[in-house]
Design an enzyme around this catalytic site. Structure first.
Site, PDB file in Angstrom:
ATOM      1  N   PRO A 242       0.895  -1.285  -0.076  1.00 42.72           N
ATOM      2  CA  PRO A 242       0.007  -0.021  -0.148  1.00 42.72           C
ATOM      3  C   PRO A 242       0.677   1.166  -0.074  1.00 42.72           C
ATOM      4  O   PRO A 242       1.442   1.636   0.975  1.00 42.72           O
ATOM      5  CB  PRO A 242      -0.743  -0.085   1.220  1.00 42.72           C
ATOM      6  N   GLU A 243       0.817   1.983  -1.060  1.00 47.38           N
ATOM      7  CA  GLU A 243       1.397   3.444  -1.289  1.00 47.38           C
ATOM      8  C   GLU A 243       0.520   4.212  -1.464  1.00 47.38           C
ATOM      9  O   GLU A 243      -0.771   3.926  -1.102  1.00 47.38           O
ATOM     10  CB  GLU A 243       2.354   3.535  -2.599  1.00 47.38           C
TER      11      GLU A 243
ATOM     12  N   LYS B 257       1.130   7.523   3.437  1.00 53.73           N
ATOM     13  CA  LYS B 257       0.750   6.239   3.551  1.00 53.73           C
ATOM     14  C   LYS B 257      -0.184   5.919   4.803  1.00 53.73           C
ATOM     15  O   LYS B 257      -0.282   4.783   5.203  1.00 53.73           O
ATOM     16  CB  LYS B 257       1.762   5.267   3.309  1.00 53.73           C
TER      17      LYS B 257
ATOM     18  N   HIS C 201      -6.177 -13.599   9.802  1.00 58.02           N
ATOM     19  CA  HIS C 201      -5.429 -12.468   9.526  1.00 58.02           C
ATOM     20  C   HIS C 201      -6.154 -11.204   9.944  1.00 58.02           C
ATOM     21  O   HIS C 201      -5.590 -10.108   9.600  1.00 58.02           O
ATOM     22  CB  HIS C 201      -4.991 -12.144   8.189  1.00 58.02           C
TER      23      HIS C 201
ATOM     24  N   ARG D  44      15.510  -4.762  -2.689  1.00 67.16           N
ATOM     25  CA  ARG D  44      14.560  -4.430  -3.411  1.00 67.16           C
ATOM     26  C   ARG D  44      14.738  -4.328  -4.926  1.00 67.16           C
ATOM     27  O   ARG D  44      15.741  -3.840  -5.190  1.00 67.16           O
ATOM     28  CB  ARG D  44      14.118  -2.906  -2.959  1.00 67.16           C
TER      29      ARG D  44
ATOM     30  N   ARG E 201       0.977  -9.991   7.302  1.00 69.62           N
ATOM     31  CA  ARG E 201       2.547 -10.072   7.817  1.00 69.62           C
ATOM     32  C   ARG E 201       2.558  -9.281   9.061  1.00 69.62           C
ATOM     33  O   ARG E 201       3.921  -9.201   9.752  1.00 69.62           O
ATOM     34  CB  ARG E 201       3.471  -9.588   6.827  1.00 69.62           C
TER      35      ARG E 201
END
Length: 282
Positions: free
Chosen positions: A2-3, A59, A92, A266, A112
């Site tokens: 999510p940006e 964000k 989750h 990355r 996560r």
DNA sequence: CGGTTACCCTGGATGC
DNA sequence: TGCATCCAGGGTAACC
């Protein structure tokens, strides 16, 4: 993942369900995500409190509570997201927001567990906390401010774009997309960009982000979904991210994938022909 | 202080 | 089939 575009899409999805509505109850299922507050603080803040508004800061998702009830700040980070429909994985679910008069709750899920949720008693302190760790929003920053901030660092332009203190909202996907749109090599030193290149970059920033918001963000694998569980469509129309070996939509060259110092672990995707490292500065 | 890396997390993909 | 390893990458602590 999510940006800015994904978080903006979340906020737009949450607003009609939360803004002006009264919370019945907040249920914290995973305390690992809590930051700077106790479970009791957050749960107490949500009991019978009206939501004043839902906003995006970089964000971050900021849920303003009416009166003096403070604000709830949610950072989805890598795998966090809101669900207005029953999420696919019950295990989750990390926080549940129950809304008065709404049958189903709002679920915050995070595979996560890297996301963060906090409650701050004072809305001003939340703004200050954000301002201390962030530069101007990537959708709001002026060309002049972007230029000033980028020429102050010697780091690679991609690293600088992803630094939330330089500007807020850009992550790995949109850094690659914006740099392609601007025709800039991701490894160019930020302070080496010419005035015209900086101007291109500023234009590309607004274009790419607005197109991504219109597409409701970027989904791949089991990652980000909209609040209705739908996939964001941006990666069906994007230029470079995740397209290693595929043809550049502009020149046909094979898109390359690389890693470079300053961005450990990355991947960076770029077109070697449209984004050459050397420029002739015509 | 600017720049860089390690680490936090989990699940899916890949390799032997 | 089972197990190990790698990879995804936002953010921050810690390091040089």
């Amino acid at each position: 993942m999510p940006e800015l575009p994904e978080v903006e899409t979340m906020v737009r999805g949450l607003r009609p369900v939360l803004s002006g509505r009264r919370l019945k109850r907040i249920d914290v299922l995973d305390e690992l995500l809590l930051e700077g507050c106790e479970r009791a603080d957050l749960e107490r803040a949500g009991r019978g409190t009206t939501v004043g508004g839902v906003e995006r800061r970089g964000k971050w998702v900021v849920v303003r509570l009416a009166g003096c009830a403070g604000v709830i700040v949610i950072q989805p980070r890598m795998t966090g997201g809101f669900w207005l429909v029953r999420p696919p994985r019950e295990d989750h679910v990390r926080v549940i927001f129950e809304v008065v008069g709404r049958g189903e709750p709002v679920w915050f899920c995070d595979t996560r567990r890297l996301g963060r949720v906090s409650w701050l008693a004072d809305a001003n302190s939340a703004e200050q906390r954000f301002a201390r760790s962030h530069g101007p929003d990537a959708l709001q920053i002026s060309a002049a401010a972007l230029r000033d901030r980028l020429r102050r660092t010697t780091r690679a332009i991609k690293v600088a774009l992803m630094d939330q203190k330089v500007l807020a909202g850009i992550g790995n996907i949109y850094a690659d997309e914006v740099l392609f749109r601007a025709g800039l090599n991701p490894q160019r030193n930020a302070n080496s960009l010419r005035r015209r290149e900086l101007s291109e970059l500023h234009g590309a920033l607004g274009e790419v982000l607005n197109e991504a918001i219109a597409a409701e963000g970027s989904s791949f694998d089991a990652g980000y979904r909209t609040v209705l569980g739908l996939e964001g469509g941006f990666l069906a129309q994007n230029a470079v991210y995740g397209r290693e070996g595929e043809a550049c939509r502009r020149c046909g060259s094979a898109i390359l994938r690389t890693r470079f110092p300053g961005l450990v672990g990355r991947s960076t995707y770029y077109c070697p022909r449209c984004q050459p490292f050397r420029t002739d500065f015509r």
